[in-house]
Design an enzyme around this catalytic site. Structure first.
Site, short mmCIF file in Angstrom:
data_model
loop_
_atom_site.label_atom_id
_atom_site.label_comp_id
_atom_site.label_asym_id
_atom_site.label_seq_id
_atom_site.Cartn_x
_atom_site.Cartn_y
_atom_site.Cartn_z
N ARG A 93 0.85 -1.19 0.00
CA ARG A 93 0.00 0.00 0.00
C ARG A 93 0.89 1.24 0.00
O ARG A 93 1.87 1.33 0.75
CB ARG A 93 -0.91 0.02 1.23
CG ARG A 93 -2.02 -1.02 1.23
CD ARG A 93 -3.08 -0.79 0.14
NE ARG A 93 -4.17 -1.75 0.18
CZ ARG A 93 -4.23 -2.88 -0.54
NH1 ARG A 93 -3.27 -3.17 -1.39
NH2 ARG A 93 -5.28 -3.68 -0.45
N HIS A 110 -1.14 -0.81 -9.81
CA HIS A 110 -1.73 -1.73 -8.82
C HIS A 110 -2.17 -3.05 -9.47
O HIS A 110 -3.35 -3.41 -9.45
CB HIS A 110 -2.91 -1.06 -8.10
CG HIS A 110 -3.24 -1.72 -6.78
ND1 HIS A 110 -3.60 -1.02 -5.66
CD2 HIS A 110 -3.25 -3.02 -6.40
CE1 HIS A 110 -3.83 -1.86 -4.65
NE2 HIS A 110 -3.62 -3.09 -5.10
P1 NDP Z 1 -0.69 -11.13 5.83
O1 NDP Z 1 -1.68 -10.60 6.79
O2 NDP Z 1 -0.67 -12.60 5.56
O3 NDP Z 1 0.79 -10.71 6.27
C1 NDP Z 1 1.07 -9.47 6.82
C2 NDP Z 1 2.49 -9.49 7.37
O4 NDP Z 1 2.81 -8.17 7.82
C3 NDP Z 1 2.65 -10.42 8.57
O5 NDP Z 1 3.93 -11.03 8.55
C4 NDP Z 1 2.56 -9.46 9.74
O6 NDP Z 1 3.24 -9.87 10.93
C5 NDP Z 1 3.24 -8.25 9.18
N1 NDP Z 1 2.84 -7.04 9.91
C6 NDP Z 1 1.62 -6.50 10.06
N2 NDP Z 1 1.67 -5.39 10.84
C7 NDP Z 1 2.95 -5.26 11.20
C8 NDP Z 1 3.64 -4.32 12.02
N3 NDP Z 1 3.01 -3.31 12.62
N4 NDP Z 1 4.95 -4.48 12.20
C9 NDP Z 1 5.62 -5.50 11.62
N5 NDP Z 1 5.02 -6.43 10.81
C10 NDP Z 1 3.71 -6.30 10.62
O7 NDP Z 1 -0.92 -10.33 4.46
P2 NDP Z 1 -0.62 -10.80 2.97
O8 NDP Z 1 0.77 -11.28 2.90
O9 NDP Z 1 -1.70 -11.68 2.46
O10 NDP Z 1 -0.78 -9.40 2.19
C11 NDP Z 1 0.05 -8.31 2.49
C12 NDP Z 1 -0.47 -7.05 1.82
O11 NDP Z 1 -0.22 -7.09 0.42
C13 NDP Z 1 -1.97 -6.82 1.90
O12 NDP Z 1 -2.35 -6.29 3.16
C14 NDP Z 1 -2.20 -5.83 0.77
O13 NDP Z 1 -2.07 -4.51 1.25
C15 NDP Z 1 -1.06 -6.12 -0.20
N6 NDP Z 1 -1.53 -6.64 -1.49
C16 NDP Z 1 -1.20 -5.95 -2.63
C17 NDP Z 1 -1.58 -6.42 -3.86
C18 NDP Z 1 -1.18 -5.71 -5.11
O14 NDP Z 1 -1.66 -6.08 -6.19
N7 NDP Z 1 -0.32 -4.72 -5.06
C19 NDP Z 1 -2.37 -7.66 -3.99
C20 NDP Z 1 -2.61 -8.32 -2.74
C21 NDP Z 1 -2.21 -7.82 -1.53
P3 NDP Z 1 2.82 -11.22 11.69
O15 NDP Z 1 3.41 -12.32 10.82
O16 NDP Z 1 3.48 -11.11 12.99
O17 NDP Z 1 1.33 -11.25 11.74
C1 OXD Z 2 -5.47 -6.78 -2.34
C2 OXD Z 2 -5.15 -5.94 -3.48
O1 OXD Z 2 -5.30 -6.33 -1.20
O2 OXD Z 2 -5.61 -6.28 -4.59
O3 OXD Z 2 -5.89 -7.93 -2.55
O4 OXD Z 2 -4.45 -4.93 -3.35
#
Ligand code: NDP
Ligand code: OXD
Length: 308
Positions: free
Chosen positions: A223, A271
């Site tokens: 994001r 995106h």
């Molecule tokens: P997950 O919820 O599976 O993973 C999130 C990770 O971030 C976890 O390891 C979590 O830690 C860590 N995290 C969250 N908050 C913090 C913090 N404050 N400090 C340190 N680490 C933190 O999400 P996904 O992997 O499925 O997706 C990640 C992001 O990718 C989505 O939220 C979305 O914004 C983005 N996305 C973008 C897309 C695009 O097309 N550009 C498509 C799909 C997703 P912990 O392991 O401890 O929980």
């Molecule tokens: C998602 C994205 O969060 O498309 O899945 O960005």
């Protein structure tokens, strides 16, 4: 069973067709509808916040994406309702493709060769030392771990940072605010795969971006608002950072005239790093609905206090 679909996209027909195929006995309504109060399950993407109080008896809200930041905390949604996000559902492989491209593009200096081609220059460059090309992945969740696995065969030193302590084969792991500086200091290429939450908004400010090694690169695929975009531009202009590849922006679509569009050391995409796949997403959601109806637990539940 009644399902309600509320999507900001122009793809409602595809979702409805797939839902009717996967859950043939369910009635599927499209929001806005006076029937919203009767929905057992809602499927949403970037819903308006006035939807929440209408969902009087909903058991779970399925977010049609991995990131739930657009739900705005779902203020007004009944406390009993679970919020469930997509887990992979066809996105992990796309994300791995995108990030591997970005890493190899930078490591093998393809942008430099593209510039040299424009200038008609035949100028081979020495092989860069892999051990000095540390890749740091912010976020070791479903997508961060998939990216780490896909990068492993290339042999770069891999590091990952998460909120809670994590173990991941072949990845040196860091966790929490206390270990962030050490993680950043070793990231010659930083990949941002964190969710946008109150804790991560603006996390990569000028000070933290400055902790990256001189000549580091940034890849943001989660994001835009996690990075201070002005600070990123300043550090690219000053030469502290070498390049950025950006798929996401604080303001989307990226406004015409934004400096990112024509910056010589920024590559950008609209995106598309991992596009939601209707068929795989519906299959995952349908299976979770069946489990919930049978009283079984499901994964991917958003912890409302952590906002992801
Ligand atoms: P997950 O919820 O599976 O993973 C999130 C990770 O971030 C976890 O390891 C979590 O830690 C860590 N995290 C969250 N908050 C913090 C913090 N404050 N400090 C340190 N680490 C933190 O999400 P996904 O992997 O499925 O997706 C990640 C992001 O990718 C989505 O939220 C979305 O914004 C983005 N996305 C973008 C897309 C695009 O097309 N550009 C498509 C799909 C997703 P912990 O392991 O401890 O929980
Ligand atoms: C998602 C994205 O969060 O498309 O899945 O960005």
């Amino acid at each position: 069973m009644r399902l309600l679909l509320c999507t900001a996209g122009d793809d409602a027909a595809a979702w409805i067709a797939e839902l009717r195929r996967a859950l043939s006995s369910a009635q599927v309504d499209l929001w806005p509808t006076p029937e919203a109060h009767a929905a057992d399950y809602a499927l949403v993407w970037k819903p308006p916040h006035r939807l929440w109080p209408e969902l009087k008896r909903v058991k779970a809200v399925f977010n049609l994406g991995a990131g739930v930041d657009a739900l705005g905390g779902a203020v007004g949604l009944r406390r009993e309702a679970k919020i469930v996000r997509l887990e992979d559902a066809g996105m992990a492989q796309q994300m791995a493709e995108y990030v591997c491209h970005a890493v190899l593009r930078r490591y093998r200096e393809f942008d430099v060769y593209a510039e040299q081609q424009q200038a008609g220059l035949w100028r081979p460059r020495p092989r860069a030392c892999k051990q000095r090309f540390g890749v740091g992945i912010l976020g070791l969740g479903v997508l961060g771990r998939a990216v780490a696995s896909a990068l492993q065969p290339f042999g770069f030193p891999l590091r990952g940072w998460s909120r809670s302590a994590r173990q991941s084969d072949g990845v040196t792991t860091y966790c929490g605010a206390f270990e962030l500086d050490a993680f950043l200091a070793a990231a010659d290429l930083l990949v941002c795969l964190l969710p946008l939450t109150p804790d991560t908004r603006g996390l990569l400010d000028r000070e933290r971006l400055s902790r990256l090694p001189q000549g580091a690169s940034v890849v943001n695929v989660s994001r835009g608002a996690i990075i201070d975009e002005e600070a990123l531009l300043c550090l690219l202009d000053s030469g502290h950072l070498a390049r950025a590849m950006l798929d996401v922006f604080a303001d989307e679509p990226l406004p015409p005239g934004h400096r990112f569009w024509h910056h010589p050391r920024i590559a950008l995409t609209p995106h598309v790093a991992a596009i939601t796949q209707v068929e795989e997403s519906v299959a995952q959601i349908a299976e979770k609905i069946r489990r919930l109806e049978a009283g079984h637990p499901v994964t991917g539940i958003v912890a409302r206090d952590h906002a992801y």
